[in-house]
Motif scaffolding. Structure first.
Motif, short mmCIF file in Angstrom:
data_model
loop_
_atom_site.label_atom_id
_atom_site.label_comp_id
_atom_site.label_asym_id
_atom_site.label_seq_id
_atom_site.Cartn_x
_atom_site.Cartn_y
_atom_site.Cartn_z
N ALA A 115 47.72 47.95 30.53
CA ALA A 115 48.90 47.13 30.26
C ALA A 115 48.59 46.13 29.14
CB ALA A 115 49.32 46.39 31.52
N PRO A 116 49.58 45.88 28.28
CA PRO A 116 49.36 44.92 27.20
C PRO A 116 49.00 43.54 27.74
CG PRO A 116 51.45 46.09 26.93
CD PRO A 116 50.91 46.46 28.28
N GLY A 117 47.99 42.94 27.14
CA GLY A 117 47.61 41.58 27.50
C GLY A 117 46.68 41.47 28.69
N ILE A 118 46.38 42.57 29.35
CA ILE A 118 45.49 42.51 30.51
C ILE A 118 44.05 42.62 30.03
CG2 ILE A 118 44.76 43.64 32.65
CD1 ILE A 118 47.41 42.28 32.97
N THR A 119 43.31 41.55 30.25
CA THR A 119 41.89 41.54 29.91
C THR A 119 41.09 42.05 31.11
OG1 THR A 119 41.60 39.30 30.76
CG2 THR A 119 42.21 39.52 28.42
N LEU A 120 39.84 42.39 30.88
CA LEU A 120 39.00 42.86 31.98
C LEU A 120 38.91 41.82 33.10
CD1 LEU A 120 37.18 45.01 33.21
CD2 LEU A 120 35.28 44.07 31.87
N PRO A 121 38.64 40.54 32.79
CA PRO A 121 38.60 39.56 33.88
C PRO A 121 39.92 39.42 34.63
CG PRO A 121 37.49 38.68 31.95
CD PRO A 121 38.17 39.96 31.53
N LEU A 122 41.04 39.45 33.92
CA LEU A 122 42.35 39.35 34.56
C LEU A 122 42.61 40.57 35.45
CD1 LEU A 122 44.99 37.82 34.93
CD2 LEU A 122 45.83 38.93 32.85
N GLY A 123 42.32 41.75 34.93
CA GLY A 123 42.50 42.98 35.71
C GLY A 123 41.62 42.99 36.96
N LEU A 124 40.39 42.51 36.83
CA LEU A 124 39.50 42.45 37.99
C LEU A 124 40.00 41.45 39.03
CD1 LEU A 124 36.03 42.65 36.22
CD2 LEU A 124 37.14 44.42 37.59
N GLY A 125 40.53 40.32 38.55
CA GLY A 125 41.08 39.34 39.49
C GLY A 125 42.26 39.90 40.25
N ILE A 126 43.14 40.61 39.55
CA ILE A 126 44.27 41.27 40.20
C ILE A 126 43.77 42.33 41.17
CG2 ILE A 126 46.27 42.78 39.83
CD1 ILE A 126 46.59 41.31 37.07
N GLY A 127 42.81 43.12 40.73
CA GLY A 127 42.26 44.18 41.57
C GLY A 127 41.66 43.66 42.86
N ARG A 128 40.97 42.54 42.78
CA ARG A 128 40.39 41.96 44.00
C ARG A 128 41.48 41.61 45.01
NH1 ARG A 128 35.93 37.54 42.46
NH2 ARG A 128 37.74 36.31 42.94
N LEU A 129 42.55 41.01 44.53
CA LEU A 129 43.66 40.66 45.43
C LEU A 129 44.32 41.90 46.01
CD1 LEU A 129 45.34 37.81 43.34
CD2 LEU A 129 44.01 37.56 45.45
N VAL A 130 44.55 42.89 45.17
CA VAL A 130 45.22 44.11 45.61
C VAL A 130 44.38 44.85 46.65
CG1 VAL A 130 45.97 46.41 44.84
CG2 VAL A 130 46.64 44.38 43.54
N PHE A 131 43.08 44.98 46.39
CA PHE A 131 42.23 45.73 47.32
C PHE A 131 41.99 44.98 48.62
CE2 PHE A 131 41.69 48.63 43.88
CZ PHE A 131 41.57 49.85 44.53
N ARG A 132 41.97 43.65 48.58
CA ARG A 132 41.92 42.89 49.85
C ARG A 132 43.16 43.18 50.68
NH1 ARG A 132 40.75 37.30 47.37
NH2 ARG A 132 38.72 37.77 46.49
N ALA A 133 44.32 43.14 50.03
CA ALA A 133 45.58 43.41 50.75
C ALA A 133 45.63 44.85 51.25
CB ALA A 133 46.77 43.11 49.84
N LEU A 134 45.21 45.80 50.40
CA LEU A 134 45.20 47.20 50.81
C LEU A 134 44.28 47.39 52.01
CD1 LEU A 134 45.80 50.25 50.46
CD2 LEU A 134 43.84 50.34 48.92
N ASN A 135 43.07 46.88 51.93
CA ASN A 135 42.12 47.07 53.04
C ASN A 135 42.61 46.41 54.32
OD1 ASN A 135 39.16 46.91 50.92
ND2 ASN A 135 40.36 48.69 51.51
N ALA A 136 43.24 45.25 54.23
CA ALA A 136 43.80 44.61 55.43
C ALA A 136 44.89 45.50 56.03
CB ALA A 136 44.35 43.23 55.09
#
Length: 138
Positions: free
Chosen positions: A29-50
């Protein structure tokens, strides 16, 4: 066999598949940096795993209320073990690596991410097989 375990397994399968498709796409996605994507991913995978933990427990409870095929029982146990390894062993390591990157560092090479992906693929196959067994066990 009640249709509820099948419905729960299908919901679980759909959630895992959707997030597995989304995870790598977010980095395009435009404007998504690696740190931003990883931060989003951490939130998403915590929610998915829960959500997966809740779905696994609900599937196990509803599955235990009626006679069940041995193959499906084995798959459900394997799914629970796979999820436990992802949540307890791999995700904390992945989150620590992500935090290093978010903080501007470079973590040492590790195969943790690949192990998580392999288990995610195995989980998809097991959930699909579990559902097929339940469909024909009636």
């Amino acid at each position: 066999m009640t249709p509820l375990p099948l419905a729960l397994a299908c919901i679980w399968l759909g959630m895992v598949l959707a997030i597995s498709i989304e995870a790598p796409l977010k980095f395009r996605a435009p404007g998504i940096t690696l740190p931003l994507g990883l931060g989003i991913g951490r939130l998403v995978f915590r929610a998915l795993n829960a959500s997966e933990i809740v779905l696994a427990a609900a599937t196990a409870i509803t599955f235990s209320l009626a006679p069940r095929p041995l193959a499906a029982t084995v798959l459900l146990v394997a799914l629970a073990v796979t999820l436990a390894v992802q949540v307890v062993v791999l995700r904390p390591r992945l989150e620590a690596r992500a935090q290093i990157i978010i903080d501007g560092g470079t973590p040492p090479r590790a195969s943790t991410h690949l192990a998580y992906i392999v288990l995610e693929c195995a989980k998809l196959l097991m959930l699909g097989t579990f559902g097929i067994i339940l469909m024909f066990a009636a």
